[in-house]
Design an enzyme around this catalytic site. Structure first.
Site, PDB file in Angstrom:
ATOM      1  N   TYR A   1      56.740  39.833  48.985  1.00 40.87           N
ATOM      2  CA  TYR A   1      56.985  38.445  49.417  1.00 40.87           C
ATOM      3  C   TYR A   1      58.324  38.338  50.155  1.00 40.87           C
ATOM      4  CZ  TYR A   1      57.078  33.293  48.739  1.00 40.87           C
ATOM      5  OH  TYR A   1      57.118  31.935  48.913  1.00 40.87           O
TER       6      TYR A   1
ATOM      7  N   LYS B   1      58.732  37.258  54.010  1.00 42.24           N
ATOM      8  CA  LYS B   1      59.485  36.050  54.361  1.00 42.24           C
ATOM      9  C   LYS B   1      60.696  36.379  55.237  1.00 42.24           C
ATOM     10  CE  LYS B   1      56.971  32.870  52.328  1.00 42.24           C
ATOM     11  NZ  LYS B   1      56.211  31.906  53.153  1.00 42.24           N
TER      12      LYS B   1
HETATM   13  N1  LIG Z   1      56.742  26.319  46.249  1.00 42.24           N
HETATM   14  C1  LIG Z   1      57.869  26.966  46.476  1.00 42.24           C
HETATM   15  O1  LIG Z   1      58.792  26.984  45.641  1.00 42.24           O
HETATM   16  C2  LIG Z   1      58.069  27.679  47.786  1.00 42.24           C
HETATM   17  C3  LIG Z   1      59.352  28.157  48.071  1.00 42.24           C
HETATM   18  C4  LIG Z   1      59.576  28.805  49.263  1.00 42.24           C
HETATM   19  C5  LIG Z   1      58.534  28.997  50.160  1.00 42.24           C
HETATM   20  N2  LIG Z   1      57.296  28.539  49.847  1.00 42.24           N
HETATM   21  C6  LIG Z   1      56.238  28.778  50.819  1.00 42.24           C
HETATM   22  O2  LIG Z   1      55.665  27.547  51.212  1.00 42.24           O
HETATM   23  C7  LIG Z   1      54.300  27.755  51.572  1.00 42.24           C
HETATM   24  C8  LIG Z   1      53.431  26.780  50.790  1.00 42.24           C
HETATM   25  O3  LIG Z   1      53.651  26.997  49.407  1.00 42.24           O
HETATM   26  P1  LIG Z   1      53.103  26.012  48.277  1.00 42.24           P
HETATM   27  O4  LIG Z   1      54.043  26.102  47.152  1.00 42.24           O
HETATM   28  O5  LIG Z   1      52.754  24.692  48.864  1.00 42.24           O
HETATM   29  O6  LIG Z   1      51.760  26.812  47.850  1.00 42.24           O
HETATM   30  P2  LIG Z   1      50.290  26.321  47.444  1.00 42.24           P
HETATM   31  O7  LIG Z   1      49.649  27.490  46.787  1.00 42.24           O
HETATM   32  O8  LIG Z   1      50.352  25.034  46.701  1.00 42.24           O
HETATM   33  O9  LIG Z   1      49.600  26.055  48.871  1.00 42.24           O
HETATM   34  C9  LIG Z   1      49.298  27.114  49.729  1.00 42.24           C
HETATM   35  C10 LIG Z   1      48.011  26.803  50.468  1.00 42.24           C
HETATM   36  O10 LIG Z   1      47.741  27.889  51.356  1.00 42.24           O
HETATM   37  C11 LIG Z   1      46.348  28.157  51.321  1.00 42.24           C
HETATM   38  N3  LIG Z   1      46.088  29.539  51.725  1.00 42.24           N
HETATM   39  C12 LIG Z   1      46.418  30.659  51.038  1.00 42.24           C
HETATM   40  N4  LIG Z   1      45.963  31.738  51.685  1.00 42.24           N
HETATM   41  C13 LIG Z   1      45.340  31.299  52.804  1.00 42.24           C
HETATM   42  C14 LIG Z   1      44.670  31.942  53.886  1.00 42.24           C
HETATM   43  N5  LIG Z   1      44.522  33.291  53.932  1.00 42.24           N
HETATM   44  N6  LIG Z   1      44.155  31.185  54.885  1.00 42.24           N
HETATM   45  C15 LIG Z   1      44.277  29.832  54.843  1.00 42.24           C
HETATM   46  N7  LIG Z   1      44.893  29.168  53.841  1.00 42.24           N
HETATM   47  C16 LIG Z   1      45.429  29.895  52.837  1.00 42.24           C
HETATM   48  C17 LIG Z   1      45.962  27.905  49.866  1.00 42.24           C
HETATM   49  O11 LIG Z   1      44.553  27.681  49.745  1.00 42.24           O
HETATM   50  C18 LIG Z   1      46.810  26.669  49.533  1.00 42.24           C
HETATM   51  O12 LIG Z   1      46.116  25.476  49.817  1.00 42.24           O
HETATM   52  C19 LIG Z   1      54.002  29.222  51.285  1.00 42.24           C
HETATM   53  O13 LIG Z   1      54.140  29.983  52.471  1.00 42.24           O
HETATM   54  C20 LIG Z   1      55.081  29.599  50.294  1.00 42.24           C
HETATM   55  O14 LIG Z   1      55.365  30.973  50.319  1.00 42.24           O
HETATM   56  C21 LIG Z   1      57.040  27.889  48.682  1.00 42.24           C
END
Ligand SMILES: NC(=O)c1ccc[n+]([C@@H]2O[C@H](COP(=O)([O-])OP(=O)(O)OC[C@H]3O[C@@H](n4cnc5c(N)ncnc54)[C@H](O)[C@@H]3O)[C@@H](O)[C@H]2O)c1
Length: 250
Positions: free
Chosen positions: A155, A159
Site C-alpha cells: 500500500y 501510494k
Molecule cells: N480511509 C482512510 O483512512 C484513507 C486514508 C488514506 C487514503 N485512503 C484512500 O482513499 C481511497 C478511498 O478509501 P475509503 O476509505 O473511502 O475506502 P472504501 O473501501 O470505503 O471505498 C473504496 C471503494 O472503492 C471501490 N473499489 C475497490 N476496488 C475497486 C476496483 N478494482 N474497481 C472499482 N472500484 C473499486 C470499492 O468497491 C469501494 O466502494 C482509497 O484509495 C484509500 O486507499 C483512505
C-alpha cells in the site's frame, strides 16, 4: 467562493461509498454532473440513486478499474451520457496488510494494481478528451502512508507511486490546460478502516497523533478534491495536498 464547477463532468472511481461517495456528492453539490464508478453494483446504484434524489445529474457505471475494457467503457459511457469528461478522481483503492515476510505475491499485485494500474488506465482513457478540449483536472487519492507504514509495504509503495504518476503527468499534460494533483489523506473514518483488525486501537493512536484531535471525515477529503478539481485551482499542478489534521507535520 464559486469553484466554477457548474456543468463540469466528473468521474469518481470507487465512489459507491466512503471518500469517493462523499467526493461525488460534493462535486454534484457544486454543480458538476457526476459519474459514480465502482465495482460493487449495490453501493454504486444506491449512491447514484441517493444523489439523483437530491436533484443532481448522475450516471452510474459498474466495472473494475484494473481492467482496461471496463475503464474504456466507463469513459465511453460518460461521454455518451454527458458529452465529455472534465474531471477524473482516481480514488478506488484498498489495503491488504501484512509484513513483507508473510505478504503474498497476490496481495502485492491486488493493491498495486487497483491503486497504480487503475489510475494509469483511467488517466490514459480520459486524456484524449481533456486534450481535445484543452481543459482537465485529475486528482489522485494517495495517502499519508506514502511515507511508509510498517505492515503496508504494498500500500505504501503504491501510494508513493501515485505521487510519482501525478508529478510525471503534471509535467506532460500542463501544456493542454490539464492539471494533475494528489490528495494524501490521514486517518479517515470509512468502512475500509472499520474493517481493519484492531480498528479501535488504530483509530485511537491516529487521533492522539493528530493536532486537531479528531479522525478525518470523508467530507474533509471531498472538500480538498473539489478545490483542486475547480476552475480556481488552474495554477496548481504536480502538488500533493496532505489532509491529515496536521498529522503530516508531526
Ligand atoms: N480511509 C482512510 O483512512 C484513507 C486514508 C488514506 C487514503 N485512503 C484512500 O482513499 C481511497 C478511498 O478509501 P475509503 O476509505 O473511502 O475506502 P472504501 O473501501 O470505503 O471505498 C473504496 C471503494 O472503492 C471501490 N473499489 C475497490 N476496488 C475497486 C476496483 N478494482 N474497481 C472499482 N472500484 C473499486 C470499492 O468497491 C469501494 O466502494 C482509497 O484509495 C484509500 O486507499 C483512505
Amino acid at each position: 467562493m464559486d469553484l466554477g464547477l457548474t456543468d463540469k463532468v466528473a468521474i469518481v472511481t470507487g465512489s459507491g461509498r466512503g471518500i469517493g461517495a462523499a467526493t461525488a456528492q460534493r462535486l454534484a453539490q457544486e454543480g458538476a454532473k457526476v459519474v459514480i464508478a465502482d465495482r460493487d453494483p449495490d453501493t454504486a446504484t444506491a449512491t447514484a440513486n441517493r444523489l439523483r434524489a437530491e436533484g443532481h445529474a448522475v450516471h452510474c457505471v459498474v466495472g473494475d478499474i484494473t481492467r482496461q475494457a471496463d475503464v474504456q467503457r466507463l469513459v465511453d459511457e460518460t461521454v455518451a451520457a454527458f458529452g465529455t469528461v472534465h474531471i477524473l478522481v482516481n480514488n478506488a483503492g484498498f489495503p491488504r496488510d501484512g509484513f513483507l515476510t508473510t505478504m503474498s505475491e497476490e496481495d502485492w499485485d491486488l493493491v498495486v494494481d487497483v491503486i497504480l494500474k487503475g489510475a494509469f488506465l483511467a488517466c490514459k482513457a480520459v486524456m484524449p478528451h481533456m486534450i481535445a478540449q484543452r481543459w482537465g483536472r485529475i486528482v489522485n487519492i494517495s495517502s499519508r502512508a506514502h511515507l511508509g507504514n510498517p505492515g503496508q509495504a504494498n500500500y505504501s509503495a503504491a501510494k508513493a507511486g501515485i505521487i510519482g504518476l501525478t508529478n510525471a503527468l503534471a509535467l506532460e499534460e500542463g501544456r493542454y490546460g490539464i492539471t494533475i494533483n494528489a490528495v494524501a489523506p490521514g486517518f479517515v473514518e470509512t468502512e475500509m478502516v472499520r474493517a481493519l483488525p484492531h480498528y479501535e486501537q488504530i483509530r485511537d493512536r491516529a487521533v492522539r497523533g493528530t493536532p486537531v484531535q479528531r479522525a478525518g471525515r470523508p467530507e474533509d477529503i471531498a472538500t480538498a478534491v473539489a478545490f483542486l478539481a475547480s476552475e480556481c485551482a488552474g495554477y496548481i499542478s504536480g502538488e500533493t495536498l496532505h489532509v491529515t489534521g496536521g498529522r503530516y507535520a508531526s
